[in-house]
Design a protein around this motif. Structure first.
Motif, PDB file in Angstrom:
ATOM      1  N   SER A 132       0.940  -1.096   0.362  1.00  0.00           N
ATOM      2  CA  SER A 132      -0.258   0.108   0.291  1.00  0.00           C
ATOM      3  C   SER A 132       0.906   1.202  -0.197  1.00  0.00           C
ATOM      4  O   SER A 132       0.255   2.376  -0.014  1.00  0.00           O
ATOM      5  N   VAL A 133       2.201   1.135   0.163  1.00  0.00           N
ATOM      6  CA  VAL A 133       3.110   1.841  -0.443  1.00  0.00           C
ATOM      7  C   VAL A 133       4.134   2.279  -1.145  1.00  0.00           C
ATOM      8  O   VAL A 133       4.090   1.383  -1.543  1.00  0.00           O
ATOM      9  N   LYS A 134       4.710   3.866  -1.634  1.00  0.00           N
ATOM     10  CA  LYS A 134       5.175   3.622  -2.466  1.00  0.00           C
ATOM     11  C   LYS A 134       7.083   2.622  -2.321  1.00  0.00           C
ATOM     12  O   LYS A 134       7.437   3.863  -1.054  1.00  0.00           O
ATOM     13  N   LEU A 135       7.466   2.966  -3.308  1.00  0.00           N
ATOM     14  CA  LEU A 135       8.910   2.362  -3.166  1.00  0.00           C
ATOM     15  C   LEU A 135       9.551   3.777  -3.052  1.00  0.00           C
ATOM     16  O   LEU A 135       9.158   4.185  -4.183  1.00  0.00           O
ATOM     17  N   LYS A 136      10.631   3.816  -2.742  1.00  0.00           N
ATOM     18  CA  LYS A 136      11.366   5.474  -2.791  1.00  0.00           C
ATOM     19  C   LYS A 136      13.358   4.842  -3.293  1.00  0.00           C
ATOM     20  O   LYS A 136      14.052   5.582  -3.766  1.00  0.00           O
ATOM     21  N   ARG A 137      13.585   3.783  -2.417  1.00  0.00           N
ATOM     22  CA  ARG A 137      15.124   3.422  -2.832  1.00  0.00           C
ATOM     23  C   ARG A 137      14.827   1.767  -2.275  1.00  0.00           C
ATOM     24  O   ARG A 137      14.503   1.171  -1.719  1.00  0.00           O
ATOM     25  N   ILE A 138      15.488   0.792  -3.237  1.00  0.00           N
ATOM     26  CA  ILE A 138      16.613  -0.860  -3.215  1.00  0.00           C
ATOM     27  C   ILE A 138      18.139  -0.282  -2.737  1.00  0.00           C
ATOM     28  O   ILE A 138      18.555   0.923  -3.831  1.00  0.00           O
ATOM     29  N   PRO A 167      26.333 -13.232  -6.904  1.00  0.00           N
ATOM     30  CA  PRO A 167      27.735 -14.393  -7.388  1.00  0.00           C
ATOM     31  C   PRO A 167      28.627 -14.504  -6.275  1.00  0.00           C
ATOM     32  O   PRO A 167      28.942 -13.400  -5.842  1.00  0.00           O
ATOM     33  N   ILE A 168      29.259 -15.055  -6.264  1.00  0.00           N
ATOM     34  CA  ILE A 168      30.805 -14.863  -5.449  1.00  0.00           C
ATOM     35  C   ILE A 168      31.449 -14.129  -6.965  1.00  0.00           C
ATOM     36  O   ILE A 168      31.439 -14.174  -8.518  1.00  0.00           O
ATOM     37  N   GLY A 169      32.176 -13.447  -6.117  1.00  0.00           N
ATOM     38  CA  GLY A 169      33.332 -12.413  -7.401  1.00  0.00           C
ATOM     39  C   GLY A 169      32.520 -11.127  -7.598  1.00  0.00           C
ATOM     40  O   GLY A 169      32.875 -10.041  -8.007  1.00  0.00           O
ATOM     41  N   MET A 170      31.251 -10.901  -7.221  1.00  0.00           N
ATOM     42  CA  MET A 170      30.347  -9.492  -7.354  1.00  0.00           C
ATOM     43  C   MET A 170      31.387  -8.268  -6.347  1.00  0.00           C
ATOM     44  O   MET A 170      30.671  -8.972  -5.280  1.00  0.00           O
ATOM     45  N   GLU A 171      31.256  -7.473  -6.659  1.00  0.00           N
ATOM     46  CA  GLU A 171      31.643  -6.115  -6.234  1.00  0.00           C
ATOM     47  C   GLU A 171      31.142  -5.462  -5.503  1.00  0.00           C
ATOM     48  O   GLU A 171      29.841  -5.607  -6.628  1.00  0.00           O
ATOM     49  N   THR A 172      31.071  -4.790  -4.152  1.00  0.00           N
ATOM     50  CA  THR A 172      30.014  -3.990  -3.347  1.00  0.00           C
ATOM     51  C   THR A 172      29.901  -2.864  -4.562  1.00  0.00           C
ATOM     52  O   THR A 172      28.858  -2.253  -5.353  1.00  0.00           O
ATOM     53  N   GLN A 173      30.644  -2.133  -5.957  1.00  0.00           N
ATOM     54  CA  GLN A 173      30.950  -1.318  -6.867  1.00  0.00           C
ATOM     55  C   GLN A 173      29.773  -2.046  -7.846  1.00  0.00           C
ATOM     56  O   GLN A 173      28.957  -1.329  -8.161  1.00  0.00           O
ATOM     57  N   GLN A 174      29.706  -3.326  -8.103  1.00  0.00           N
ATOM     58  CA  GLN A 174      28.762  -3.455  -8.744  1.00  0.00           C
ATOM     59  C   GLN A 174      27.180  -3.538  -8.407  1.00  0.00           C
ATOM     60  O   GLN A 174      26.074  -3.545  -8.818  1.00  0.00           O
ATOM     61  N   LEU A 175      26.779  -4.408  -7.157  1.00  0.00           N
ATOM     62  CA  LEU A 175      25.688  -3.533  -6.735  1.00  0.00           C
ATOM     63  C   LEU A 175      25.176  -2.221  -6.243  1.00  0.00           C
ATOM     64  O   LEU A 175      24.205  -2.593  -6.404  1.00  0.00           O
ATOM     65  N   MET A 177      26.030  -0.162  -8.953  1.00  0.00           N
ATOM     66  CA  MET A 177      25.228   0.353  -9.519  1.00  0.00           C
ATOM     67  C   MET A 177      24.223  -0.422 -10.200  1.00  0.00           C
ATOM     68  O   MET A 177      22.915   0.244 -10.427  1.00  0.00           O
ATOM     69  N   LEU A 178      23.899  -1.587  -9.669  1.00  0.00           N
ATOM     70  CA  LEU A 178      22.311  -2.137  -9.985  1.00  0.00           C
ATOM     71  C   LEU A 178      21.709  -1.711  -8.991  1.00  0.00           C
ATOM     72  O   LEU A 178      20.757  -1.409  -9.069  1.00  0.00           O
ATOM     73  N   SER A 179      21.688  -1.415  -7.480  1.00  0.00           N
ATOM     74  CA  SER A 179      20.766  -0.298  -7.052  1.00  0.00           C
ATOM     75  C   SER A 179      20.570   0.738  -7.526  1.00  0.00           C
ATOM     76  O   SER A 179      19.201   0.855  -6.959  1.00  0.00           O
ATOM     77  N   ASP A 184      16.380   3.850 -10.157  1.00  0.00           N
ATOM     78  CA  ASP A 184      15.837   4.794 -10.883  1.00  0.00           C
ATOM     79  C   ASP A 184      14.387   3.931 -11.611  1.00  0.00           C
ATOM     80  O   ASP A 184      13.808   4.887 -12.049  1.00  0.00           O
ATOM     81  N   LYS A 185      14.112   2.801 -11.788  1.00  0.00           N
ATOM     82  CA  LYS A 185      13.596   1.991 -12.519  1.00  0.00           C
ATOM     83  C   LYS A 185      12.499   1.985 -11.576  1.00  0.00           C
ATOM     84  O   LYS A 185      10.714   2.413 -11.978  1.00  0.00           O
TER      85      LYS A 185
END
Length: 345
Positions: A132-138, A167-175, A177-179, A184-185
């Protein structure tokens, strides 16, 4: 048929007396009440009419009458009086919240305990419903090489989190960027809408991250369907004469453990300020001899969860509503303050 003022006065007196005592009410009992200028014979005739009209029942073992579900409905709609809770009761309720305000779960438990202790009925409180609420951030925060915390932040400050695999090896920077891309979407949409947007607009673009995207979608779906329901005072059922049969009481307590039915009833009531289901008005057979009274609480002016009590049909509806009203205001205030504090940390 429109009931006369005399019939209404007699019916209200019967209901009030039966709520107080749980004992079938006879004409002699009513004739002794202050302000009752009717003879026992007149009261008996009116009671007979009320029974014929379906407002009263007569137990086999007693000459007195008991109110029917139809009588309670008329009482709730037209006859009952709702008093404000006393100053001592208000302090008693606020003490539950003042003692434990560390996190949302503790606030809900405090609300359930306050409700059950004040009303002497079984209480229930749903966790805030994210749909019942809107997302602000993931935000995705890496915890270990294979685990991360997926955090949903809503426009009113509510935060929900879910552990996911990465996945093993996924860096904080990649996460990060994905966040940012996901935020944004899905900013300013509900979880349900976010799920559809991610399926349609993100899955093809992020084919190489299919595993983590699947984890994110599963987490969104899990949070949408989360059925957190807190109970208080389940032992109160043993105080109801209607449930002195241990087998019957045990069956009812087992119903509480499953939670699904009650959660559905509470969730459906989120659109209503107050809802009162009396006896046979309840859609489920297991609750046909109980009444369920529910209300909603708000965060940021938005209805976001429900709470209420379950008890015998002869509950004091006016008192229950006044308690629910105060607990609802307290719950909304405490949660709003808690979320505001979290924002400013």
């Amino acid at each position: 048929m429109e009931l006369s003022d005399r019939k209404l006065k007699i019916l209200k007196a019967i209901i009030d007396d039966y709520i107080d005592t749980g004992v079938p009410v006879g004409s002699r009992t009513l004739s002794k009440k202050p302000g009752f200028d009717y003879s026992s014979a007149t009261i008996r005739n009116e009671m007979a009419d009320l029974e014929e009209l379906g407002f009263l029942d007569q137990p086999h073992t007693s000459a007195g009458r008991t109110p029917s579900d139809k009588a309670y409905r008329l009482y709730v709609d037209r006859l009952m009086h709702i008093d404000r809770i006393t100053k001592d009761e208000a302090i008693f309720i606020r003490n539950y919240f003042d003692a434990r305000v560390g996190e949302i779960g503790e606030v809900l438990e405090s609300a359930a305990k306050a409700l059950s202790d004040v009303t002497k009925h079984i209480s229930m409180v749903t966790a805030p419903q994210l749909d019942s609420v809107k997302l602000k951030r993931i935000q995705i925060v890496k915890i270990t090489d294979t685990k991360a915390m997926l955090i949903f932040v809503t426009d009113n400050g509510l935060v929900q989190d879910q552990m996911i695999s990465v996945p093993i090896g996924m860096e904080t920077q990649q996460l990060d960027m994905l966040s940012n891309m996901l935020t944004d979407k899905v900013q300013n949409v509900s979880l349900k809408e976010a799920e559809e947007i991610i399926k349609k607009e993100c899955m093809d673009v992020l084919k190489e991250q299919k595993v983590i995207m699947g984890e994110i979608l599963d987490a969104i779906n899990l949070n949408r369907e989360k059925k957190d329901l807190v109970f208080g005072g389940a032992q109160n059922i043993l105080n109801y004469p209607e449930y002195r049969d241990i087998a019957k009481a045990r069956h009812f307590l087992q119903l509480l453990e499953t939670k699904d039915t009650l959660y559905k009833m509470l969730s459906n009531a989120t659109d209503l300020e107050f809802s009162i289901k009396i006896g046979k008005e309840n859609p489920y057979d297991d609750f046909k001899d109980m009444s369920i009274v529910t209300a909603t609480y708000k965060i940021g002016g938005e209805k976001i969860g429900s709470f209420g009590v379950i008890g015998p049909t002869r509950m004091d509806y006016g008192r229950v509503l006044s308690v629910l009203n105060y607990v609802g205001m307290s719950l909304s205030d405490i949660l709003s303050c808690l979320l505001e504090t979290d924002k400013n940390k």
